[in-house]
Design a protein around this motif. Structure first.
Motif, PDB file in Angstrom:
ATOM      1  N   GLY A   1      16.157  52.304  42.448  1.00 39.65           N
ATOM      2  CA  GLY A   1      15.242  51.951  42.610  1.00 39.65           C
ATOM      3  C   GLY A   1      14.927  51.854  40.721  1.00 39.65           C
ATOM      4  N   ILE A   2      15.097  53.413  40.245  1.00 37.65           N
ATOM      5  CA  ILE A   2      14.375  54.059  39.068  1.00 37.65           C
ATOM      6  C   ILE A   2      15.323  52.899  38.218  1.00 37.65           C
ATOM      7  CG2 ILE A   2      13.708  55.601  37.953  1.00 37.65           C
ATOM      8  CD1 ILE A   2      13.398  57.455  40.422  1.00 37.65           C
ATOM      9  N   THR A   3      14.551  52.830  36.847  1.00 34.95           N
ATOM     10  CA  THR A   3      15.644  51.505  35.770  1.00 34.95           C
ATOM     11  C   THR A   3      15.722  52.777  35.168  1.00 34.95           C
ATOM     12  OG1 THR A   3      13.584  51.276  34.723  1.00 34.95           O
ATOM     13  CG2 THR A   3      14.471  49.777  36.476  1.00 34.95           C
TER      14      THR A   3
ATOM     15  N   ILE B   1      13.684  55.965  32.681  1.00 35.27           N
ATOM     16  CA  ILE B   1      13.810  57.083  32.901  1.00 35.27           C
ATOM     17  C   ILE B   1      14.119  57.527  31.199  1.00 35.27           C
ATOM     18  CG2 ILE B   1      16.853  58.484  32.754  1.00 35.27           C
ATOM     19  CD1 ILE B   1      17.566  56.840  35.261  1.00 35.27           C
ATOM     20  N   THR B   2      13.798  56.739  30.530  1.00 37.03           N
ATOM     21  CA  THR B   2      13.869  56.830  28.496  1.00 37.03           C
ATOM     22  C   THR B   2      12.044  57.332  28.751  1.00 37.03           C
ATOM     23  OG1 THR B   2      14.526  54.923  28.174  1.00 37.03           O
ATOM     24  CG2 THR B   2      13.683  55.539  26.806  1.00 37.03           C
ATOM     25  N   GLN B   3      11.140  57.109  29.843  1.00 38.41           N
ATOM     26  CA  GLN B   3      10.480  58.331  30.068  1.00 38.41           C
ATOM     27  C   GLN B   3      10.587  59.909  29.752  1.00 38.41           C
ATOM     28  OE1 GLN B   3       7.054  55.287  30.796  1.00 38.41           O
ATOM     29  NE2 GLN B   3       8.194  53.906  31.060  1.00 38.41           N
ATOM     30  N   THR B   4      11.406  59.985  30.624  1.00 41.36           N
ATOM     31  CA  THR B   4      11.034  61.345  31.164  1.00 41.36           C
ATOM     32  C   THR B   4      12.036  62.359  29.655  1.00 41.36           C
ATOM     33  OG1 THR B   4      13.813  60.892  31.646  1.00 41.36           O
ATOM     34  CG2 THR B   4      11.804  60.371  32.743  1.00 41.36           C
ATOM     35  N   GLY B   5      12.583  61.603  28.663  1.00 39.35           N
ATOM     36  CA  GLY B   5      12.709  62.586  27.443  1.00 39.35           C
ATOM     37  C   GLY B   5      14.064  62.988  27.790  1.00 39.35           C
TER      38      GLY B   5
ATOM     39  N   GLU C   1      26.713  49.375  29.982  1.00 32.88           N
ATOM     40  CA  GLU C   1      24.774  49.443  30.036  1.00 32.88           C
ATOM     41  C   GLU C   1      23.471  51.096  29.940  1.00 32.88           C
ATOM     42  OE1 GLU C   1      22.103  48.837  34.490  1.00 32.88           O
ATOM     43  OE2 GLU C   1      24.239  48.443  34.230  1.00 32.88           O
ATOM     44  N   ILE C   2      24.453  51.638  30.201  1.00 29.10           N
ATOM     45  CA  ILE C   2      23.695  53.384  29.975  1.00 29.10           C
ATOM     46  C   ILE C   2      23.897  53.441  28.560  1.00 29.10           C
ATOM     47  CG2 ILE C   2      24.147  56.028  29.867  1.00 29.10           C
ATOM     48  CD1 ILE C   2      25.891  55.382  32.731  1.00 29.10           C
ATOM     49  N   LYS C   3      24.873  53.312  27.278  1.00 24.88           N
ATOM     50  CA  LYS C   3      24.604  53.236  26.138  1.00 24.88           C
ATOM     51  C   LYS C   3      23.280  51.972  25.432  1.00 24.88           C
ATOM     52  CE  LYS C   3      29.695  54.948  24.912  1.00 24.88           C
ATOM     53  NZ  LYS C   3      30.244  54.734  24.429  1.00 24.88           N
ATOM     54  N   ALA C   4      23.437  51.020  26.163  1.00 27.41           N
ATOM     55  CA  ALA C   4      22.432  50.361  25.592  1.00 27.41           C
ATOM     56  C   ALA C   4      21.271  50.696  25.858  1.00 27.41           C
ATOM     57  CB  ALA C   4      22.261  48.440  26.161  1.00 27.41           C
ATOM     58  N   ALA C   5      20.927  51.256  26.943  1.00 27.90           N
ATOM     59  CA  ALA C   5      19.053  52.071  26.692  1.00 27.90           C
ATOM     60  C   ALA C   5      18.737  53.093  26.367  1.00 27.90           C
ATOM     61  CB  ALA C   5      19.490  52.424  28.791  1.00 27.90           C
ATOM     62  N   GLY C   6      20.047  53.959  25.879  1.00 30.57           N
ATOM     63  CA  GLY C   6      19.709  54.916  24.273  1.00 30.57           C
ATOM     64  C   GLY C   6      20.316  56.724  25.296  1.00 30.57           C
ATOM     65  N   PHE C   7      21.175  56.102  25.769  1.00 28.65           N
ATOM     66  CA  PHE C   7      21.786  57.183  26.766  1.00 28.65           C
ATOM     67  C   PHE C   7      23.294  57.096  26.418  1.00 28.65           C
ATOM     68  CE2 PHE C   7      17.978  55.374  29.292  1.00 28.65           C
ATOM     69  CZ  PHE C   7      17.269  57.001  29.376  1.00 28.65           C
ATOM     70  N   THR C   8      23.814  58.529  26.553  1.00 30.59           N
ATOM     71  CA  THR C   8      25.022  59.089  26.746  1.00 30.59           C
ATOM     72  C   THR C   8      24.809  59.108  27.987  1.00 30.59           C
ATOM     73  OG1 THR C   8      24.651  61.270  26.228  1.00 30.59           O
ATOM     74  CG2 THR C   8      24.965  59.377  24.508  1.00 30.59           C
ATOM     75  N   TRP C   9      26.823  58.687  28.635  1.00 29.71           N
ATOM     76  CA  TRP C   9      26.711  59.227  30.287  1.00 29.71           C
ATOM     77  C   TRP C   9      28.028  60.492  30.432  1.00 29.71           C
ATOM     78  CZ3 TRP C   9      30.336  55.044  33.810  1.00 29.71           C
ATOM     79  CH2 TRP C   9      30.232  55.807  34.945  1.00 29.71           C
TER      80      TRP C   9
ATOM     81  N   ARG D   1      11.189  64.463  40.477  1.00 28.98           N
ATOM     82  CA  ARG D   1      11.825  65.607  39.152  1.00 28.98           C
ATOM     83  C   ARG D   1      11.676  65.613  37.849  1.00 28.98           C
ATOM     84  NH1 ARG D   1      17.103  61.748  39.608  1.00 28.98           N
ATOM     85  NH2 ARG D   1      15.879  60.031  40.545  1.00 28.98           N
ATOM     86  N   LEU D   2      10.440  64.826  37.424  1.00 31.71           N
ATOM     87  CA  LEU D   2       9.499  64.887  36.223  1.00 31.71           C
ATOM     88  C   LEU D   2       9.666  66.376  35.828  1.00 31.71           C
ATOM     89  CD1 LEU D   2       9.475  64.188  32.902  1.00 31.71           C
ATOM     90  CD2 LEU D   2       7.485  62.364  34.683  1.00 31.71           C
TER      91      LEU D   2
END
Length: 382
Positions: free
Chosen positions: A13-15, A19-23, A51-59, A367-368
């Motif tokens: 349920g967490i998008t 998660i981007t806002q957690t840093g 999908e993960i990369k498009a959100a600015g993360f790495t898997w 968790r944050l």
């Protein structure tokens, strides 16, 4: 150390934007929708990775690439299952994903009896109650041999709880115990659980170790060829339950695993909560001893009771000295010239966490808070 966050993909349920806002910089996830033993298609891995990369993360880490129960039992012709596992590894490596966290716990992953145990000051946490687990084994499963696994006082408390419970309370206990299994597969009712437990009849600790060693011999050479790191997650709880042996519960178990296939690719997920729930474990010392084989860390804390019960504590508030542990992890990565990914594990449900439907133990605010506390410790020690 590299900050990561566990995300359950379509089951969460967490998008990713939240998660981007957690840093956090990296994502830890899995293809939970694929049945155990089946090949993970490269196209689906690539889709999730994009999908993960498009959100600015790495898997950063796969958690987990599950091991089929037949491998754990050493049952039948396993060549197809091993071949499928190796192909899934190759498909992950082709997408640049090189660290795999896994466990070798029979039947169940992490096990709790309470998903919403109140904590001081408000909020709730995950809890493992030894009396409630004993009540489940003795009175709901009808496993009379469990009397040998608990103290007389714990059994007496189990009898009291069961006699005072109603059907709704017993159903909630079963649901809580089953909640440690991620994804869409292998939820059991009581008859189904009895049936699957019976398939382990006669399998000893030594048998499970032998089957685990075969798994390592089948898989680690492929990890070496692909440049991948494998890191076993400790048992949770770190004790035998349901009559099933647990073989990744303490420092001696970890030493046996590291020696069973002595190669850097055969490594450890340092889970401070799982190891911390065993009274004999000195978690910072384990991190020091096996620092050259730690490829991933789960940072959380637990508070233990004398009867074997425990609950998730605040990250800096439980029985494990988290500052000492983080110091050992920083020392380990400095010696090796690597960056160890970590994630904040099992947080308290705080504030508005109960308004988001997600996996038990994986709220965003709780968790944050844990991530922020660990970030501060790392910054201070770094």
């Amino acid at each position: 150390m590299r900050e990561t966050w566990r995300w359950y993909g379509p089951f969460d349920g967490i998008t990713l934007p939240q998660i981007t806002q957690t840093g956090a910089a990296g994502i830890v996830t899995s293809l939970h929708e694929i049945a155990y033993g089946e090949i993970w298609p490269q196209a689906l891995i690539a889709e999730r990775n994009a999908e993960i990369k498009a959100a600015g993360f790495t898997w950063d880490v796969v958690e987990s690439l599950p091991i089929h129960e037949r491998i754990k039992k050493g049952e039948g012709d396993l060549e197809t299952l091993f071949a499928n596992y190796r192909q899934s590894m190759a498909n992950l490596a082709a997408e640049g994903i090189k660290t795999i966290c896994y466990n070798f716990m029979p039947v169940l992953d992490w096990t709790r009896t309470d998903l919403k145990s109140p904590v001081s000051g408000g909020g709730t946490c995950l809890r493992f109650s030894a009396p409630k687990m004993a009540a489940f084994e003795l009175h709901m499963l009808g496993r009379d041999a469990a009397r040998d696994d608990y103290s007389a006082d714990t059994i007496a408390a189990a009898d009291v709880w069961f006699q005072a419970s109603d059907e709704a309370m017993r159903a909630d206990l079963l649901r809580s115990i089953m909640s440690g299994l991620p994804g869409a597969f292998d939820r059991y009712d009581i008859p189904q659980l009895r049936e699957v437990l019976a398939t382990y009849d006669g399998i000893s600790r030594d048998d499970l170790r032998s089957n685990y060693k075969r798994f390592l011999q089948e898989i680690i050479p492929t990890a070496q060829e692909l440049g991948m790191n494998f890191c076993v997650h400790p048992d949770d709880p770190p004790r035998d339950i349901l009559g099933l042996p647990r073989i990744v519960s303490n420092a001696d178990d970890i030493a046996w695993i590291m020696d069973a296939f002595d190669a850097p690719e055969n490594g450890l997920t340092l889970c401070s909560g799982s190891l911390g729930a065993n009274p004999i474990n000195d978690v910072p010392d384990i991190a020091r001893r096996f620092g050259d084989r730690i490829h991933f860390a789960h940072l959380r804390n637990v508070a233990k009771d004398p009867d074997g019960s425990f609950e998730e504590a605040a990250h800096l508030g439980g029985d494990t000295d988290m500052v000492a542990l983080v110091r050992e992890l920083l020392n380990a990565q400095a010696k090796r010239g690597v960056t160890i990914p970590f994630r904040p594990d099992h947080g308290h449900d705080l504030l508005m966490d109960d308004q988001i439907e997600t996996q038990p133990g994986y709220p965003i605010i709780g968790r944050l808070r844990g991530l922020a506390e660990m970030r501060g410790v790392i910054a201070a020690l770094g």
